[in-house]
Design a protein around this motif. Sequence first.
Motif: not given
Length: 308
Positions: A120-128, A142-148, A156-161
């Motif tokens: 439940l605490k394990t997340k996947e982020v795909v940077f692109h 595993i849940d895929r998220v856009t923010t971690a 975010t997945a696009t390296l926005s802070f």
Amino acid sequence: MTQWITPSSLAKLATVNVPTSLKLWVASFLSERSQCTKFNDQLSSVRNINKGIIQGSAIGPTLFSIMISDLQAVTADNDLFKFADDVTILAAEHSTADLSAEFAHISRWAIANRLPINLLKTKEVVFHRPRVICDIPLLLGIDRVTTACLLGITFTATLSFSPHIDYVLTQCSQRFYLLKSLKLQGLPCCKLKVVYNCIIVSRITYAISAWGGFISKADEDRVNNLLKRGFHYGYTNVLQQFQQLVQHADHTLFAAMNNKRHCLHALLPPAVSHHHETRPKAHSFQLPNCNTVLFKQSFLPRVLYNLL
């Protein structure tokens, strides 16, 4: 929970380059332990335990490091980062072992070492890149998220802070109320400045070398506006700017990295000699080839070029 007193656990302990007597002492320290629970002056029955690192013990962090020392990435193409309570795996796009293979490897290690993974605490982020469509298959379960959030930094997945800036500015705005109360109660300006630096500036500058080069001009202006508020309200006598904070943190970290015993020293590029240089340089390291803007904005390329 970690079960230490097993043949595999003792084998890990045996690999440490310390005297045998110390290894035997550690094994004895972890053996034949018991615990009970106290509630309303009532004690439960005592139960023997042989699992877990003893919380609060001085040797606990070292023992945990030994416990996870044999957990490595499947291939050198990928990076595995281990912390006190979690593991982060960074798999390259064209790696010889994809993320599913790495996760399966970690899962097998966790089962063998009796450390259940909290899915439940394990997340996947795909940077692109922002305009690239992600078509990588999902990890099963595993849940895929856009923010971690990693070590207190949100991205975010696009390296926005921007999410990190949102959170930090919200925290700092709330802390201005405390500063206002202290000022109304007559706290001297010199001490008010200390509190301001502790609860405002330190919050902004936390790990700033890691993310400070990636924020947008709009987010930078938002931080500068908050710093102006602190100066306007009299909490500090120095009007600071975001880029000044980044540069100070960069130079401080870079100076520390030059020490061979620093944990980041190995990241420095090789030194080069300039026989025909007519003016001194701030460093003699080889400049990296920056093929993308994101890479040049990251800490090490940024500081190496800025110091020229």
